[in-house]
Design an enzyme around this catalytic site. Sequence first.
Site, PDB file in Angstrom:
ATOM      1  N   SER A 260       0.824  -1.196   0.000  1.00  0.00           N
ATOM      2  CA  SER A 260       0.000   0.000   0.000  1.00  0.00           C
ATOM      3  C   SER A 260       0.862   1.251   0.000  1.00  0.00           C
ATOM      4  O   SER A 260       2.022   1.228   0.403  1.00  0.00           O
ATOM      5  CB  SER A 260      -0.950   0.002   1.193  1.00  0.00           C
ATOM      6  OG  SER A 260      -0.326   0.624   2.293  1.00  0.00           O
ATOM      7  N   LYS A 261       0.254   2.310  -0.487  1.00  0.00           N
ATOM      8  CA  LYS A 261       0.941   3.589  -0.669  1.00  0.00           C
ATOM      9  C   LYS A 261       1.584   4.076   0.635  1.00  0.00           C
ATOM     10  O   LYS A 261       2.621   4.731   0.607  1.00  0.00           O
ATOM     11  CB  LYS A 261      -0.100   4.602  -1.178  1.00  0.00           C
ATOM     12  CG  LYS A 261       0.478   5.882  -1.661  1.00  0.00           C
ATOM     13  CD  LYS A 261       0.301   6.037  -3.158  1.00  0.00           C
ATOM     14  CE  LYS A 261       1.156   7.169  -3.711  1.00  0.00           C
ATOM     15  NZ  LYS A 261       1.865   6.872  -4.915  1.00  0.00           N
ATOM     16  N   ARG A 262       0.933   3.745   1.756  1.00  0.00           N
ATOM     17  CA  ARG A 262       1.450   4.218   3.039  1.00  0.00           C
ATOM     18  C   ARG A 262       2.856   3.698   3.336  1.00  0.00           C
ATOM     19  O   ARG A 262       3.646   4.342   3.989  1.00  0.00           O
ATOM     20  CB  ARG A 262       0.505   3.822   4.176  1.00  0.00           C
ATOM     21  CG  ARG A 262      -0.365   4.962   4.639  1.00  0.00           C
ATOM     22  CD  ARG A 262      -1.427   4.479   5.594  1.00  0.00           C
ATOM     23  NE  ARG A 262      -2.417   3.667   4.916  1.00  0.00           N
ATOM     24  CZ  ARG A 262      -2.770   2.441   5.292  1.00  0.00           C
ATOM     25  NH1 ARG A 262      -2.206   1.873   6.334  1.00  0.00           N
ATOM     26  NH2 ARG A 262      -3.678   1.772   4.619  1.00  0.00           N
ATOM     27  N   GLY A 264       5.202   3.012   1.137  1.00  0.00           N
ATOM     28  CA  GLY A 264       6.250   3.383   0.184  1.00  0.00           C
ATOM     29  C   GLY A 264       5.760   3.323  -1.240  1.00  0.00           C
ATOM     30  O   GLY A 264       4.589   3.563  -1.512  1.00  0.00           O
TER      31      GLY A 264
END
Length: 491
Positions: A260-262, A264
């Site tokens: 997930s974007k969180r 990286g």
Amino acid sequence: MSDIKLRFAPSPTGYLHIGGLRTALYNYLFAKKNGGKFVLRIEDTDRTRYVEGAIENLIESLEWAGITHDEGVVVKDGKLAEVGDCGPYIQSERLDIYKKYVDKLIEDGHAYYCFCSKDRLDHLREEQRIKGKVPKYDGLCRGIPLEEAKKRIAAGEDYVVRLKLPKNKDITFNDAVRGKVTINTDEIDDQVLMKSDGFPTYHMAVIVDDHLMGITHIVRGEEWLPSTPKHVYLYECLGWEAPEFVHLPTVLNKDRKKLSKRQGDVSVEDFKKRGYLPEGIVNYLALVGWSPEDGEEIMSLDELVEKFSFDRVGKSGGIFDTDKLNWVNSHYMKSYDLEKLAELAIPFVTESGLLSEEEIRDNFEWYKILIDTVREACDKLEDIPGHIKFLFGDIEITEDAAKEELAQEHVPGLLDSFIKIVKSHDEIDMETAKGLMKEVQKDSGVKGKQLYMPVRAAISGNVHGPEMQNILYLLGKDKLIERAEKIKNSL
Ligand code: GLU
């Protein structure tokens, strides 16, 4: 060309996720391997998630990766266009087509109008949640006679259209990765097929499009597996033959959680920005969830096409391992065409401030040797500035090992000799650089490690690094003299 046709059908919600690129890749590989076609369709029926420019971005990312499509949406002269004769390939331009099939489902008794308000549905869901039940539509509007429903619509009431699933019916389909999958309709919701805004839901649009576009294999992420029985049932209702299904394991990070974007980088653009090469990304992604029979790990796109099959796709999640990606990419850093690699490296080098684009263009042959000198040590283009930095600015001796080399008694004499030899040449071209240390050896009488290590330390600040001959050439006459003199004077 065979009848085999696959598609990648992303939603334009912002960027291409690296897991999406893997889905596109597997579709592409299977289509090419079987002499079939690969289609790019845009699924934009959820208008709330639509992001301006996302379609262009998706196409650009696929193009960058070298995954080209034969049919579908393209960018031509900076504008969206289409190729192929099953268009439009953007779902929001196909509303009339969906309406026709939704109407047919209603007339045939496979779908019904539902007038339940958002409030009622929210309450229902909340009640079910409190009772620990799976949220599901209770079928209140299933029994409304069609004539009555039509009157209510004519009177201006808001409605959606829902699929009328039969009670307690097993729906079975075959998945190429998971084998036979059976789900009972009692576990499935009466899916909304058409929303109150007149847009179809994904489920309605996807089956209509896959059928009308002649798609033979649906290859997508396993998050769509629970939706597949609804699709299979819809195919049945419309009298269509369902395609083959292939659900791919989710791409996970090392902790086995969804990427997930969180945590990286997840978008293809992120990886491009970090200087991964398209060949490296594609090669590595192919291995996330699949491996060829021969165990080979470094493969070009053509080799992947040749070796790809669904029976070697794993059931469990594919782990995205950045170390392994780096290893694969470093292979391409070493073997890439130098001219191309040097071009690709330009933005990374200029951004670091070490060289301007003009300096690079004016000394391109020198710059190419610079890139060639350090590419072995770099996993990706982003690493290049860190490895060429030592050639720029003033020499600083910070490494203990370098200090030790320079502290030896014979070093001042050795550096004198080195300076004398460098000065004796008009310039240090590659040929001169090649023989230079031999000349210093002859002049100073110092050999081997005793010769190389202190000179290396004095001109580069390190005891390890690229080929001596390349360092000599890249620094050039003036810098070599300047650095050697500076160090000699500091001893
Ligand atoms: N639009 C869906 C997505 O973005 C595609 C699902 C499918 O391939 O059927 O995931």
